[in-house]
Structures are given as structure tokens and as C-alpha cells.
Scaffold this motif. Structure first.
Motif, PDB file in Angstrom:
ATOM      1  N   MET A  29       9.389   4.210   1.047  1.00 37.71           N
ATOM      2  CA  MET A  29       8.546   4.410   2.213  1.00 37.71           C
ATOM      3  C   MET A  29       9.434   4.479   3.434  1.00 37.71           C
ATOM      4  O   MET A  29      10.337   3.694   3.593  1.00 37.71           O
ATOM      5  CB  MET A  29       7.578   3.245   2.335  1.00 37.71           C
ATOM      6  CG  MET A  29       6.375   3.489   3.189  1.00 37.71           C
ATOM      7  SD  MET A  29       6.488   3.465   4.982  1.00 37.71           S
ATOM      8  CE  MET A  29       7.452   2.075   5.346  1.00 37.71           C
ATOM      9  N   SER A  84       3.183  10.380   7.514  1.00 42.46           N
ATOM     10  CA  SER A  84       2.723   9.653   6.342  1.00 42.46           C
ATOM     11  C   SER A  84       3.416   8.301   6.257  1.00 42.46           C
ATOM     12  O   SER A  84       4.630   8.207   6.411  1.00 42.46           O
ATOM     13  CB  SER A  84       3.037  10.454   5.081  1.00 42.46           C
ATOM     14  OG  SER A  84       2.737   9.690   3.943  1.00 42.46           O
ATOM     15  N   LEU A  85       2.635   7.284   6.020  1.00 41.52           N
ATOM     16  CA  LEU A  85       3.192   5.953   5.760  1.00 41.52           C
ATOM     17  C   LEU A  85       3.053   5.631   4.281  1.00 41.52           C
ATOM     18  O   LEU A  85       2.988   4.487   3.890  1.00 41.52           O
ATOM     19  CB  LEU A  85       2.467   4.903   6.612  1.00 41.52           C
ATOM     20  CG  LEU A  85       2.692   5.019   8.100  1.00 41.52           C
ATOM     21  CD1 LEU A  85       1.821   4.035   8.854  1.00 41.52           C
ATOM     22  CD2 LEU A  85       4.149   4.790   8.439  1.00 41.52           C
ATOM     23  N   ASP A  86       3.018   6.651   3.471  1.00 41.22           N
ATOM     24  CA  ASP A  86       2.804   6.519   2.040  1.00 41.22           C
ATOM     25  C   ASP A  86       4.084   6.056   1.348  1.00 41.22           C
ATOM     26  O   ASP A  86       5.115   6.719   1.441  1.00 41.22           O
ATOM     27  CB  ASP A  86       2.348   7.870   1.484  1.00 41.22           C
ATOM     28  CG  ASP A  86       2.004   7.813   0.018  1.00 41.22           C
ATOM     29  OD1 ASP A  86       1.902   6.698  -0.526  1.00 41.22           O
ATOM     30  OD2 ASP A  86       1.843   8.884  -0.568  1.00 41.22           O
ATOM     31  N   ALA A  87       4.009   4.948   0.648  1.00 35.33           N
ATOM     32  CA  ALA A  87       5.162   4.407  -0.047  1.00 35.33           C
ATOM     33  C   ALA A  87       5.295   4.930  -1.476  1.00 35.33           C
ATOM     34  O   ALA A  87       6.295   4.675  -2.132  1.00 35.33           O
ATOM     35  CB  ALA A  87       5.087   2.874  -0.068  1.00 35.33           C
ATOM     36  N   GLN A 130       3.289  10.910  -2.955  1.00 34.14           N
ATOM     37  CA  GLN A 130       2.452  11.110  -1.768  1.00 34.14           C
ATOM     38  C   GLN A 130       0.983  10.791  -2.056  1.00 34.14           C
ATOM     39  O   GLN A 130       0.074  11.439  -1.542  1.00 34.14           O
ATOM     40  CB  GLN A 130       2.577  12.535  -1.210  1.00 34.14           C
ATOM     41  CG  GLN A 130       3.882  12.808  -0.492  1.00 34.14           C
ATOM     42  CD  GLN A 130       5.050  13.000  -1.452  1.00 34.14           C
ATOM     43  OE1 GLN A 130       4.933  13.735  -2.432  1.00 34.14           O
ATOM     44  NE2 GLN A 130       6.149  12.332  -1.195  1.00 34.14           N
ATOM     45  N   TRP A 166       2.688   0.551  -4.904  1.00 34.86           N
ATOM     46  CA  TRP A 166       3.145   1.264  -3.715  1.00 34.86           C
ATOM     47  C   TRP A 166       1.970   1.774  -2.894  1.00 34.86           C
ATOM     48  O   TRP A 166       2.040   1.812  -1.662  1.00 34.86           O
ATOM     49  CB  TRP A 166       4.091   2.406  -4.098  1.00 34.86           C
ATOM     50  CG  TRP A 166       5.275   1.922  -4.886  1.00 34.86           C
ATOM     51  CD1 TRP A 166       5.725   2.417  -6.063  1.00 34.86           C
ATOM     52  CD2 TRP A 166       6.150   0.830  -4.566  1.00 34.86           C
ATOM     53  NE1 TRP A 166       6.814   1.703  -6.500  1.00 34.86           N
ATOM     54  CE2 TRP A 166       7.100   0.722  -5.605  1.00 34.86           C
ATOM     55  CE3 TRP A 166       6.216  -0.082  -3.515  1.00 34.86           C
ATOM     56  CZ2 TRP A 166       8.100  -0.246  -5.603  1.00 34.86           C
ATOM     57  CZ3 TRP A 166       7.214  -1.048  -3.529  1.00 34.86           C
ATOM     58  CH2 TRP A 166       8.138  -1.122  -4.555  1.00 34.86           C
ATOM     59  N   GLN A 167       0.889   2.117  -3.534  1.00 36.17           N
ATOM     60  CA  GLN A 167      -0.310   2.534  -2.806  1.00 36.17           C
ATOM     61  C   GLN A 167      -0.885   1.359  -2.002  1.00 36.17           C
ATOM     62  O   GLN A 167      -1.291   1.524  -0.853  1.00 36.17           O
ATOM     63  CB  GLN A 167      -1.341   3.075  -3.796  1.00 36.17           C
ATOM     64  CG  GLN A 167      -2.431   3.878  -3.155  1.00 36.17           C
ATOM     65  CD  GLN A 167      -3.257   4.612  -4.197  1.00 36.17           C
ATOM     66  OE1 GLN A 167      -3.555   4.062  -5.264  1.00 36.17           O
ATOM     67  NE2 GLN A 167      -3.615   5.840  -3.887  1.00 36.17           N
ATOM     68  N   SER A 207       1.270   0.807   1.036  1.00 32.79           N
ATOM     69  CA  SER A 207       0.934   1.796   2.068  1.00 32.79           C
ATOM     70  C   SER A 207      -0.307   1.365   2.836  1.00 32.79           C
ATOM     71  O   SER A 207      -0.351   1.464   4.073  1.00 32.79           O
ATOM     72  CB  SER A 207       0.701   3.171   1.434  1.00 32.79           C
ATOM     73  OG  SER A 207       1.859   3.636   0.794  1.00 32.79           O
ATOM     74  N   SER A 208      -1.307   0.882   2.123  1.00 31.79           N
ATOM     75  CA  SER A 208      -2.543   0.421   2.766  1.00 31.79           C
ATOM     76  C   SER A 208      -2.274  -0.776   3.674  1.00 31.79           C
ATOM     77  O   SER A 208      -2.827  -0.863   4.781  1.00 31.79           O
ATOM     78  CB  SER A 208      -3.585   0.044   1.720  1.00 31.79           C
ATOM     79  OG  SER A 208      -3.969   1.171   0.990  1.00 31.79           O
ATOM     80  N   HIS A 258      -0.541   0.407   6.882  1.00 30.87           N
ATOM     81  CA  HIS A 258      -1.492   1.074   7.773  1.00 30.87           C
ATOM     82  C   HIS A 258      -2.414   0.044   8.438  1.00 30.87           C
ATOM     83  O   HIS A 258      -2.687   0.125   9.646  1.00 30.87           O
ATOM     84  CB  HIS A 258      -2.303   2.122   7.017  1.00 30.87           C
ATOM     85  CG  HIS A 258      -3.002   3.080   7.911  1.00 30.87           C
ATOM     86  ND1 HIS A 258      -4.253   2.834   8.441  1.00 30.87           N
ATOM     87  CD2 HIS A 258      -2.612   4.273   8.419  1.00 30.87           C
ATOM     88  CE1 HIS A 258      -4.602   3.837   9.206  1.00 30.87           C
ATOM     89  NE2 HIS A 258      -3.634   4.721   9.218  1.00 30.87           N
TER      90      HIS A 258
END
Length: 157
Positions: A1, A86-89, A93, A110-111, A114-115, A118
Motif C-alpha cells: 500500500m 487509491s489507498l488500496d493495500a 486493486q 489487505w482489503q 485499506s478500509s 480510509h
């Protein structure tokens, strides 16, 4: 990320705008000079920020930009989202095709990260950052360097 330059610069520019908003519209040239961000890059970022209604453009002499809402109503996450950062880890994606078109064993970890990132950035507003003493100190130093003696940062108490 990774938060890329686009997201970092957008947050930096919006914080500069919030810090200097009491003096009226802030020019991108002033932000560029204070923050060391190229004017053309700022123009691209502010085009996106304007489209997302985070800033208002003021035309004419003495024009520039101002926040479209109070700094207390603008979160860091909104700024990052506005510039399509994107702050997606996850390495996929968020698509879930991490391993040969299927979800890998760590995809949900990782999802979730990301949450959490955010959510964390959603809880921080520009006003929160403006109120921080360390940010005020940097702002004062930048303004002193630029103008010799004049302190321009708003909300410095």
C-alpha cells in the motif's frame, strides 16, 4: 500500500489553503512557492478538487481558490478520494483476482487494512490539522521564509 505523490500533494495543498484562507482567495502560485509543488501539477489537482466541490475558484485580480466548505467539514479522505488516489493495500486493486484470477489467502487482510486506512483518514479534517501546533510552526516558518517577517497563517491564535 502506498499513498502516491498525487494524494500527498493534494492534501498538502488543501492544508495550505485552509491555513491561509483568512486572507481571502489563495493563488496556486503562492501554494506552489510555499510547498514546492509545481504550478502545473497544482492546476491538475485543483481541477479535480473543484470538480468534486471541495474548492471554489475565484477569478480576476486577487483571485485564487478557497475551500467550498468549512475546514472542519473536509476530511483528508475526501481530498485523497477527489484526486482518484487509491489507498488500496491489495495487489489486485480490490478486484479479487490476486492469484491466477482468484482471491489470494491474504486478500481480505489487505482489503481490511485499506478500509481501516480510509476510515482513519475520514476521521481527520483539515481543521484538525490546522489546529496542530507542529503544523502551525511549519506554516509560520514557510511564511517567514517567503515574506521576511509577516506571519500569514490563519488560526494561529
Amino acid at each position: 500500500m502506498r499513498l502516491t505523490t498525487k494524494g500527498r500533494y493534494a492534501v498538502t495543498a488543501m492544508l495550505d489553503l485552509a491555513l491561509h484562507s483568512d486572507a481571502g482567495p489563495v493563488s496556486l502560485a503562492d501554494i506552489s512557492e510555499r510547498q514546492g509543488i509545481s504550478l502545473s501539477y497544482l492546476e491538475q489537482l485543483f481541477s479535480k478538487l473543484r470538480r468534486e466541490d471541495l474548492v471554489i475558484s475565484i477569478r480576476g485580480p486577487g483571485g485564487g481558490y478557497r475551500l467550498s466548505a468549512e475546514a472542519s467539514r473536509v476530511s483528508v479522505a475526501q481530498v485523497v478520494d477527489a484526486v482518484s488516489e487509491s489507498l488500496d493495500a491489495t495487489k489486485c486493486q480490490g478486484k479479487g483476482d490476486c492469484q491466477d484470477g482468484e482471491i489470494c489467502i491474504t486478500h481480505h487482510l489487505w482489503q481490511d487494512l485499506s478500509s481501516q486506512i480510509h476510515e482513519f483518514l475520514s476521521g481527520i479534517t483539515l481543521a484538525d490539522l490546522v489546529a496542530r501546533r507542529d503544523i502551525q510552526t511549519v506554516c509560520q516558518r514557510q511564511d517567514l521564509r517567503r515574506d521576511g517577517q509577516q506571519i500569514l497563517c490563519s488560526d494561529l491564535g
